[in-house]
Design an enzyme around this catalytic site. Structure first.
Site, PDB file in Angstrom:
ATOM      1  N   GLU A  35      -8.228 -16.203  53.365  1.00 22.44           N
ATOM      2  CA  GLU A  35      -9.096 -16.138  54.254  1.00 22.44           C
ATOM      3  C   GLU A  35     -10.551 -16.747  53.902  1.00 22.44           C
ATOM      4  O   GLU A  35     -11.367 -17.363  54.681  1.00 22.44           O
ATOM      5  CB  GLU A  35      -9.332 -14.619  54.562  1.00 22.44           C
ATOM      6  CG  GLU A  35     -10.470 -14.339  55.504  1.00 22.44           C
ATOM      7  CD  GLU A  35     -10.163 -14.852  56.797  1.00 22.44           C
ATOM      8  OE1 GLU A  35     -11.026 -14.801  57.791  1.00 22.44           O
ATOM      9  OE2 GLU A  35      -9.028 -15.220  57.256  1.00 22.44           O
ATOM     10  N   HIS A  84     -10.794 -20.372  53.913  1.00 23.82           N
ATOM     11  CA  HIS A  84     -10.675 -21.021  55.377  1.00 23.82           C
ATOM     12  C   HIS A  84     -12.217 -20.799  55.459  1.00 23.82           C
ATOM     13  O   HIS A  84     -12.639 -21.676  56.320  1.00 23.82           O
ATOM     14  CB  HIS A  84      -9.916 -20.336  56.188  1.00 23.82           C
ATOM     15  CG  HIS A  84      -9.764 -20.506  57.577  1.00 23.82           C
ATOM     16  ND1 HIS A  84      -9.856 -21.755  58.110  1.00 23.82           N
ATOM     17  CD2 HIS A  84     -10.058 -19.679  58.622  1.00 23.82           C
ATOM     18  CE1 HIS A  84      -9.800 -21.715  59.323  1.00 23.82           C
ATOM     19  NE2 HIS A  84     -10.065 -20.413  59.676  1.00 23.82           N
ATOM     20  N   HIS A 108      -8.932 -18.925  69.475  1.00 23.02           N
ATOM     21  CA  HIS A 108      -9.518 -19.521  68.085  1.00 23.02           C
ATOM     22  C   HIS A 108      -8.593 -20.711  67.876  1.00 23.02           C
ATOM     23  O   HIS A 108      -9.213 -21.823  67.540  1.00 23.02           O
ATOM     24  CB  HIS A 108      -9.325 -18.642  66.948  1.00 23.02           C
ATOM     25  CG  HIS A 108     -10.251 -18.954  65.676  1.00 23.02           C
ATOM     26  ND1 HIS A 108     -11.411 -19.225  65.922  1.00 23.02           N
ATOM     27  CD2 HIS A 108     -10.186 -18.780  64.289  1.00 23.02           C
ATOM     28  CE1 HIS A 108     -11.833 -19.207  64.583  1.00 23.02           C
ATOM     29  NE2 HIS A 108     -11.006 -19.102  63.867  1.00 23.02           N
ATOM     30  N   HIS A 148       8.221 -20.363  75.083  1.00 24.55           N
ATOM     31  CA  HIS A 148       7.593 -21.487  74.226  1.00 24.55           C
ATOM     32  C   HIS A 148       8.846 -22.464  74.142  1.00 24.55           C
ATOM     33  O   HIS A 148       8.746 -23.745  74.152  1.00 24.55           O
ATOM     34  CB  HIS A 148       7.221 -20.781  72.992  1.00 24.55           C
ATOM     35  CG  HIS A 148       6.687 -21.849  71.975  1.00 24.55           C
ATOM     36  ND1 HIS A 148       5.678 -22.749  72.383  1.00 24.55           N
ATOM     37  CD2 HIS A 148       6.970 -22.123  70.597  1.00 24.55           C
ATOM     38  CE1 HIS A 148       5.417 -23.729  71.477  1.00 24.55           C
ATOM     39  NE2 HIS A 148       6.312 -23.220  70.365  1.00 24.55           N
ATOM     40  N   HIS A 156       4.042 -27.642  61.540  1.00 27.25           N
ATOM     41  CA  HIS A 156       4.070 -27.689  63.080  1.00 27.25           C
ATOM     42  C   HIS A 156       2.800 -27.312  63.855  1.00 27.25           C
ATOM     43  O   HIS A 156       2.538 -27.978  64.974  1.00 27.25           O
ATOM     44  CB  HIS A 156       5.050 -26.602  63.634  1.00 27.25           C
ATOM     45  CG  HIS A 156       5.649 -26.432  64.883  1.00 27.25           C
ATOM     46  ND1 HIS A 156       6.311 -27.420  65.583  1.00 27.25           N
ATOM     47  CD2 HIS A 156       5.610 -25.290  65.611  1.00 27.25           C
ATOM     48  CE1 HIS A 156       6.583 -27.047  66.681  1.00 27.25           C
ATOM     49  NE2 HIS A 156       6.344 -25.932  66.994  1.00 27.25           N
TER      50      HIS A 156
END
Length: 331
Positions: free
Chosen positions: A73, A76, A135, A243, A304
């Site tokens: 975290e 990032h 986000h 999806h 992906h």
């Protein structure tokens, strides 16, 4: 101009890095690796010394420190913070240069500030799916707008030849379909529905009878914690099915647009972009199938996410190139 060109180039690659790190953080369940923001357990780096770890446990007894998640975290956040400073520098350089347009740098700065707010709300609202999806979309939008800014700073790469009028609405349709599909993917990930169906081509037998659309697309506001999801199994399957169906539709729509672009474009750069986008499209579809067949391997799932961001960026670049060329009626 040279400085702005270099900063825009660096910002694009840094944004790609932030997107990769964001996907890795989410897929390793490290979104709450640090339960506060912008620091980590009250520190600006992950607590390591024994008395710091004890202080962290005392401050957040409900969420004991897991160092590997906390580092995921914080790394990032370090990269995202660096990107924010870089975009702020780009804005101020454009602001004080007389002949430069201020609109796009202003939009970029506003978007990166909003992204920081979404990053904060991701933590403070305990992975609220709407915020997590937002986000993701914000990061992809930032990459696309940086590519548009880069193109404006490099006029020698713009298409000037006339292009068929029919290509621009097709490009907008392709972008819209892809954005909806990316949002569905973000909703799938944010609600921990990536493995809700593990059979091909759609889902396990009887999936149609188990559809629960009202719960699947409810915002689920008011929960104290969204880590690992709050939806029922049926709702998660519904999200996953939508999806997958969206992936098939996206494949068809984008393939048709890129085929038309390759056939009708009068500039070789556009045909090359069509081939590049088609390659990413097929790669993305293959990665999606492999996510199901291999039960969401980490590297494949991160890829992906990353390929989707780059595919959107390419489609936006194609649309801007079609806009820069003088339109003509298709022959």
């Amino acid at each position: 101009m040279k400085t702005q060109q270099w900063l825009a180039t660096i910002a694009i690659f840094l944004t790609m890095g932030v997107i990769l790190l964001g996907a890795y953080t989410r897929l390793t369940d490290a979104g709450l690796g640090c339960p506060d923001w912008p620091g980590c357990y009250g520190f600006f780096k992950v607590p390591q010394q024994e008395h710091h770890v004890a202080a962290a446990l005392q401050a957040f007894p409900e969420r004991p420190l897991e160092p590997h998640k906390a580092w995921n975290e914080m790394i990032h956040r370090y990269f995202a913070g660096s990107l924010g400073l870089l975009i702020a520098a780009m804005f101020f350089i454009a602001l004080f240069r007389r002949h430069n347009s201020k609109i796009l740098p202003s939009v970029l700065l506003a978007l990166v500030v909003f992204q920081a707010a979404l990053g904060m709300w991701t933590v403070t609202l305990n992975l609220l799916p709407l915020v997590v999806m937002g986000h993701l979309l914000g990061g992809f939008s930032l990459l696309s707008l940086l590519a548009v800014y880069w193109l404006r700073l490099h006029p020698q790469h713009r298409v000037a030849q006339p292009q068929p009028l029919s290509l621009k609405p097709l490009a907008l349709l392709a972008i819209a379909v892809l954005v909806v599909q990316i949002a569905l993917g973000g909703w799938t990930a944010a609600n921990y529905a990536a493995l809700a169906c593990i059979e091909l081509p759609v889902c396990e037998a009887g999936w149609l009878a188990r559809l629960n659309i009202s719960e699947a697309f409810d915002l689920h506001l008011g929960h104290a914690d969204y880590e690992y999801g709050v939806m029922s199994a049926e709702a998660r399957q519904t999200v996953h099915v939508f999806h997958r169906l969206g992936a098939a539709l996206t494949l068809v729509v984008l393939a048709l647009f890129l085929w038309q672009l390759w056939r009708k474009a009068t500039d070789s750069r556009l045909r090359k972009l069509a081939v590049a986008a088609a390659t990413l499209l097929l790669t993305q579809f293959t990665l999606g199938v492999l996510n199901v067949a291999l039960h969401l391997p980490l590297a494949n799932a991160v890829a992906h996410n990353f390929v989707a961001a780059n595919l959107l960026m390419l489609l936006v670049i194609i649309y801007m190139q079609l806009r820069s060329g003088r339109s003509r009626e298709a022959v």
